[in-house]
Structure formats: C-alpha cells, structure tokens
Design an enzyme around this catalytic site. Sequence first.
Site, PDB file in Angstrom:
ATOM      1  CG  HIS A 174      14.263  31.687  45.186  1.00 53.77           C
ATOM      2  ND1 HIS A 174      14.480  30.541  44.468  1.00 53.77           N
ATOM      3  CD2 HIS A 174      13.529  32.507  44.391  1.00 53.77           C
ATOM      4  CE1 HIS A 174      13.924  30.654  43.262  1.00 53.77           C
ATOM      5  NE2 HIS A 174      13.327  31.849  43.196  1.00 53.77           N
ATOM      6  CB  SER A 295      16.944  24.861  77.177  1.00 54.94           C
ATOM      7  OG  SER A 295      18.171  24.249  77.534  1.00 54.94           O
ATOM      8  CE  LYS A 301      17.313  28.044  72.545  1.00 54.56           C
ATOM      9  NZ  LYS A 301      17.920  26.753  72.187  1.00 54.56           N
ATOM     10  CD  GLU A 308      12.259  22.848  67.080  1.00 60.18           C
ATOM     11  OE1 GLU A 308      13.320  22.229  67.053  1.00 60.18           O
ATOM     12  OE2 GLU A 308      11.880  23.521  68.056  1.00 60.18           O
TER      13      GLU A 308
END
Length: 477
Positions: A174, A295, A301, A308
Amino acid sequence: MTNQQSAEQPERSEAAIGGETLWHGRFESGPSEALLKYTVSLPYDQRLAPYDIMGSRAHVRGLARVDLLTKADAEAILVALDEVEAELASGDFVFVPSDEDIHTAVERRVTEIAGPAGARLHTGRSRNDQVATDLRLFVKDHMAMIAGQVVELARVLHDRAVEAGDAYLPGYTHLQRAQPVLLSHHLLAHFWTFRRDLTRLMAARDAADVSPLGAGALAGSTLPLDPDGNAEDLGFSSRFQNSLDVVSDRDYVADALYALTMIGVHLSRIGEEFVLWSSEEFGFLTVDDGYATGSSMMPQKKNPDIAELARGKGGRLIGHLTGLLATLKGLPLSYNRDLQEDKEGLFDGIDQISAGLAAVTGMIATATFRTEAMAKAADESAAGATDLADFLVRGGMPFRDAHAVVAAVVRDSIATGRPLAEVTAESDDLGADAAALLAPGVGIKLRTSPGASGPGPVASQLEAAAAALAEMTDLPA
Ligand code: ARG
C-alpha cells in the site's frame, strides 16, 4: 504440361505496368482518390518488404517444383526479386500511386523487370495468404529481437542484485513501509517478471510459426501447390491445416501484442518506482545524467523522464492490444479488409517496447542506489513490528494475541512519540531481547524462510537467477 502456359505476356500485365491496381480488370472505371487514400496500407506495410520478398522467393520455388513455372521463368522472377530487394534497400525503388500495398508494389516491379515471366508470380497465390505469410515471418523475427533485449535487461537486474550485497530498504505494501527487504531481493523481483515476459514472447513466436502460403484467398487452390515445401523453405515448423482459418487468423498478432503489453506494464511499474525513488522525498537513488533530463526554466531540476515515459507508454500498448481485439471480435470467416488494421499497432508496439527496453536497461545499469537512505528509512520505521509478534510466537503465544500485544506497543510509541525499541524494551511481554530485534540491520537477517528477503534465501535465489539467465541466453533464433 498443361500447367505451363506459353510465355507470352498477357495484356493485363502490360496494363499493370502502366500503373493500375491488380484488380482493375473487373471494373469499368478507376478507383476514386478517396478510396485510395482510405485503403492504402503502403505507408506502413513497406516495413514488410523483406518478408514479402522472402515469401515470394519461396512461392516461386514452390511453383517451379510442381512445374507451374519453367526453370527459366522461375529464374527470371528470382533475379527480378533480387533487384527489387536491392532497390528497396537502397531507396531507389519508385512507388507509383496504384501501389496499394507492399505486395502490389513488389509484384508490379517484378513484372516490369522480368517481363512475361513476372505475370506468373501470383499463380495460385492471393494477397491474403501472402500478407499472412509476411506478417508471421515478421512476428517471428521481432519476438526474437525483443527477447534478446529482455535478456539484457534481466542481466542488468541480476548484476545489480549481486552488486547490492547486504543493502536493505523498507519493503512496501500500500506504499506504506511494511517489512525490511534486501535491495537485491527487490531487484530480483523485477528479474523474475522479465523472465516470464520472455516465456510469453517465445509463446507468441511459436504461435506465429505456421506457414499460410498455399492457402490462396481462402479455399486453397485447384493447382497442385506445395504448401509443405513452402513451409520448409521459409523455416516454418509446419503449414496451415485449414485455409479459411489461416487467412483470417491474427491470434498470433494478439499474442505478440499481449507479450509486448506485459513488458510495457512491467517497464511502467519499474518506471513508477524510479520516479518515486529518485524524488527528494524518498531519496533512494540518483538517475545518471545520461538518463535524466533537465528543465528549460528551473535550473536545479533533474527529471526521470525515461521512467515517466516507461509509465506513460504502457497505456499506449494497452490501447494497441485492446484495439486489435476489438477489430477481430466481429469478423466472420475468412479474410476481411478489417484485418489490415493488424499492423500499425503491432509495429508501433515493437518500436516503443524496443526503445523502452534499451532506455530502461541503461537507466537501471547506471543509477546510483542511495543505500544509506534506504537503510535509514527501514531502521526508522516500525518495519520490525511483525518480527516482535514472531518473537512472541516463538515463546508460545498465539499469533493473534501477539499481534494485539505488539499493536498496543506501536500505539503507545505513536502516542508518546518515543522510539518503538524504547517502548518495546519497557513492555512486560516483550522486553530487552525483543527490543534488540529492532536494532539497525537485524530484522533483515531474520528472514530465513525459502524465497524470503534475508541474506540466506537471497543467496540461493541469486544462484537460481544466474542459472535462469544462462538458460535465457540460450534462446531459439
Ligand atoms: N493490405 C492488405 C492487408 O494488409 C493485404 C491483403 C489485401 N487483400 C485483399 N483481399 N484486399 O490485409
């Protein structure tokens, strides 16, 4: 022999050279722009060209074996096929508007090159058995190619598991810290999923391993064709049993897409973990610069874009699989043009999974695992609570009672904000011996049952994985 017609060029073939469809003879007028635009598959089925040529060669040799082609005509067509192959490879092949698909284009060009003999190429053959032959050859090759990449990823997971040594982290259920696990155990969990993917790829390859050549449009032929010889020539394990079935069967494409989609799902799950683990909140790993992006606005970043996209592209694969199943479900026997929709999803699925496997394999091979942060997260948590209950069970207490005792201690620790070990040491039921089980790195060593996440069972598991890897490397071509 009556089967051997004279070598004179029928008029129809002359017309075909002029740029008409293979089927124009029955029609009064030519095809509309809209029809061609909607029905042509050439832009994508060009990819089948090498397999179309392979299939045509086998067909020509088959016709020659049963005297439907003279040796001279067969030779002329084979030479023309070599030339077509070279033109396609070099990019010199000129397509014309009437080339609906790769099969039409190849036959047209063979006829241009070989002259009268070319008009005999399609004897006893239909594009229906032809396209099925091409696609099965394509699937066989590409399942093997993807399998090779899956083995590479499995190898990296295995090697990184060996390297991980005794590093441990919280295992999650979980997404809540649950019990400690070895990092090697976690990496091997992914290893086994890809081993299963390999089995699925090989099953899809086997499903494709049946030759359709000789089935004709749907009902075989009145000519004395040699489908068994064709199957052998093309390296298929067997030929079709039923012509109706084989021209309309795309189960093997669904099998291939399912195998690919499962890989996509597995890459997605690893991707999700890398996104989480590389976040500052987890801090369990750093993605190598070569496998991360920045970024355009925020200079600090470093983003895990591969992870992803591995997650994102899983959805695309699921779409291809469900799309094909929806296409197939309403089709009566035998060939229907709907079946042309079998290709783009498959091709894209293969491209996406191939690129994804390469990127994810590199990302995992080069990532730095932050093992101190992992250990800290495991040690700080109440991940040892089950071990306290097991301690009481070893002393004879029923597990349900032990669960309640430890739950009370956990509740106390949460309410008072004191470390679990401290409260455990003070507990009458538990005490100092139990509290010692919560010391850093102790819990992981306690996991000794077969297949568990402790050092002993993981050492055996690593041996099993190494043996599995050796077997996986030994794939059928
Ligand atoms: N482009 C077609 C396909 O992919 C080839 C078979 C065409 N057959 C036909 N009867 N129109 O399915």
